[in-house]
Design an enzyme around this catalytic site. Structure first.
Site, PDB file in Angstrom:
ATOM      1  N   PRO A  87      -7.431 -10.897  -6.101  1.00  0.00           N
ATOM      2  CA  PRO A  87      -7.151 -10.828  -4.464  1.00  0.00           C
ATOM      3  C   PRO A  87      -5.447 -11.123  -4.755  1.00  0.00           C
ATOM      4  O   PRO A  87      -5.147 -10.800  -4.239  1.00  0.00           O
ATOM      5  CB  PRO A  87      -7.493 -11.745  -3.898  1.00  0.00           C
ATOM      6  CG  PRO A  87      -8.659 -13.234  -5.622  1.00  0.00           C
ATOM      7  CD  PRO A  87      -8.614 -11.551  -6.025  1.00  0.00           C
ATOM      8  N   GLU A 114     -12.037 -18.975 -10.142  1.00  0.00           N
ATOM      9  CA  GLU A 114     -10.438 -18.936 -10.137  1.00  0.00           C
ATOM     10  C   GLU A 114      -9.971 -17.479 -10.330  1.00  0.00           C
ATOM     11  O   GLU A 114      -9.208 -17.857 -10.396  1.00  0.00           O
ATOM     12  CB  GLU A 114      -9.614 -20.075  -9.995  1.00  0.00           C
ATOM     13  CG  GLU A 114     -10.976 -21.589  -9.314  1.00  0.00           C
ATOM     14  CD  GLU A 114     -10.802 -21.258  -8.551  1.00  0.00           C
ATOM     15  OE1 GLU A 114      -9.437 -21.126  -7.828  1.00  0.00           O
ATOM     16  OE2 GLU A 114     -11.802 -21.352  -7.871  1.00  0.00           O
ATOM     17  N   ARG A 152     -15.893   9.949  -4.576  1.00  0.00           N
ATOM     18  CA  ARG A 152     -15.845  10.682  -3.528  1.00  0.00           C
ATOM     19  C   ARG A 152     -14.749  12.042  -3.561  1.00  0.00           C
ATOM     20  O   ARG A 152     -15.028  12.785  -3.262  1.00  0.00           O
ATOM     21  CB  ARG A 152     -15.998   9.699  -1.611  1.00  0.00           C
ATOM     22  CG  ARG A 152     -14.475   9.444  -1.488  1.00  0.00           C
ATOM     23  CD  ARG A 152     -14.794   9.013  -0.195  1.00  0.00           C
ATOM     24  NE  ARG A 152     -15.154   9.710   1.217  1.00  0.00           N
ATOM     25  CZ  ARG A 152     -13.243  10.158   1.666  1.00  0.00           C
ATOM     26  NH1 ARG A 152     -12.890  10.422   0.818  1.00  0.00           N
ATOM     27  NH2 ARG A 152     -13.918  10.652   2.245  1.00  0.00           N
ATOM     28  N   ASP A 167      -6.595  14.685   3.502  1.00  0.00           N
ATOM     29  CA  ASP A 167      -5.084  15.178   3.720  1.00  0.00           C
ATOM     30  C   ASP A 167      -4.613  14.085   4.878  1.00  0.00           C
ATOM     31  O   ASP A 167      -3.307  13.853   4.899  1.00  0.00           O
ATOM     32  CB  ASP A 167      -4.860  16.671   3.603  1.00  0.00           C
ATOM     33  CG  ASP A 167      -5.357  17.243   1.902  1.00  0.00           C
ATOM     34  OD1 ASP A 167      -5.562  18.224   1.729  1.00  0.00           O
ATOM     35  OD2 ASP A 167      -5.315  16.225   1.476  1.00  0.00           O
TER      36      ASP A 167
HETATM   37 CL1  6GU Z   1      -9.821  -7.118  -6.183  1.00  0.00          CL
HETATM   38  N1  6GU Z   1     -11.182 -10.074  -5.454  1.00  0.00           N
HETATM   39  C1  6GU Z   1     -11.571 -11.349  -4.983  1.00  0.00           C
HETATM   40  N2  6GU Z   1     -12.345 -11.402  -5.951  1.00  0.00           N
HETATM   41  N3  6GU Z   1     -11.268 -11.059  -3.998  1.00  0.00           N
HETATM   42  C2  6GU Z   1     -10.743 -10.151  -3.433  1.00  0.00           C
HETATM   43  C3  6GU Z   1     -10.413  -8.983  -4.046  1.00  0.00           C
HETATM   44  C4  6GU Z   1     -10.140  -8.783  -5.203  1.00  0.00           C
HETATM   45  N4  6GU Z   1      -9.552  -8.441  -3.357  1.00  0.00           N
HETATM   46  C5  6GU Z   1      -9.450  -8.834  -2.199  1.00  0.00           C
HETATM   47  N5  6GU Z   1     -10.012 -10.176  -2.679  1.00  0.00           N
END
Ligand code: 6GU
Length: 240
Positions: A87, A114, A152, A167
């Site tokens: 994240p 974590e 895709r 596009d």
């Molecule tokens: Cl890539 N990982 C995690 N754990 N939470 C997320 C994420 C990724 N992208 C948005 N939230």
């Protein structure tokens, strides 16, 4: 040669998951792309098969050990771009997805707990990518999202119509709304222009709707679209 996805995870059973179905699943069965999972736990060295430890400096949760993650990454194809799903990463975009789909494939490290020790991210030069501003319990669903978006776009996975659609997103606007039969449903009519047979009027209506929806829902995309339109040599009439 297939497009190659390598997923490093503590939960290999999550793959291919939904990617075994629908378009991606057909392409996987047809050998358009190939999926390999690497179980990070296979690279633990102690008798408890530990993959994580407490964070230096204290705090909640556990951190994936750099030595274990590095050994797992060494088992991935060295010619694939390596991405750590977190994240804290840069937001995934259609442009990045398009570039990945145009290459040989991708290696995806799914963080858990974590996170991952920062030193292995730096030592391996991992790109850090997020799929949105919310927290998942692990990188696995994010890996599924990235792979779905890339697969895709591989040649032969979708028809020509779909690539044209892409596009239009690449043009920076959200898509216009869609309607099908019946022409009236629960007292709701389809926008009459769509039944007119006037293709120029239909294209104009769709463009206006796309612009209106983008302006209302995504001021960030709208601003970028306006800035891009301002750089065109002969700008058409624009609505603010
Ligand atoms: Cl890539 N990982 C995690 N754990 N939470 C997320 C994420 C990724 N992208 C948005 N939230």
């Amino acid at each position: 040669m297939s497009w190659r996805a390598v997923v490093l995870t503590l939960f290999p059973d999550m793959f291919p998951g939904p990617l075994a179905l629908s378009l991606a699943g057909r392409a996987l069965a047809d050998g358009v792309w190939a999926l390999r999972t690497i179980d990070i736990r296979d690279f633990a060295t102690d008798r408890h098969r530990s993959v994580d430890d407490v964070p230096f400096g204290g705090g909640a949760g556990m951190v994936l050990r750099p030595d274990v993650v590095d050994a797992a990454l060494a088992a991935a194809d060295p010619d694939l771009p390596a991405i750590c799903l977190t994240p804290r990463g840069a937001p995934l975009t259609q442009a990045r997805v398009r570039d990945l789909a145009a290459g040989p494939g991708v290696a995806l490290l799914c963080g858990r707990y974590e996170g991952v020790d920062q030193r292995v991210i730096e030592a391996r030069g991992l790109e850090q990518v997020s799929v949105g501003d919310y927290v998942l319990s692990g990188g696995e669903p994010a890996a599924l999202v990235l792979l779905d978006a890339a697969v895709r776009l591989l040649p032969g996975v979708m028809g020509a119509a779909a690539s044209a659609e892409d596009d239009s997103f690449s043009a920076g606007l959200l898509e216009y709304p869609h309607y099908t039969r019946p022409a009236e449903w629960q007292g709701r009519a389809v926008p009459p222009v769509l039944l007119s047979g006037n293709h120029a009027a239909i294209a104009a209506w769709r463009q206006e709707e796309a612009e209106r929806i983008t302006r209302e829902r995504r001021p960030d995309l709208w601003a970028a679209y306006r800035a891009g339109a301002d750089r065109l040599p002969a700008p058409a009439a624009r609505r603010n």
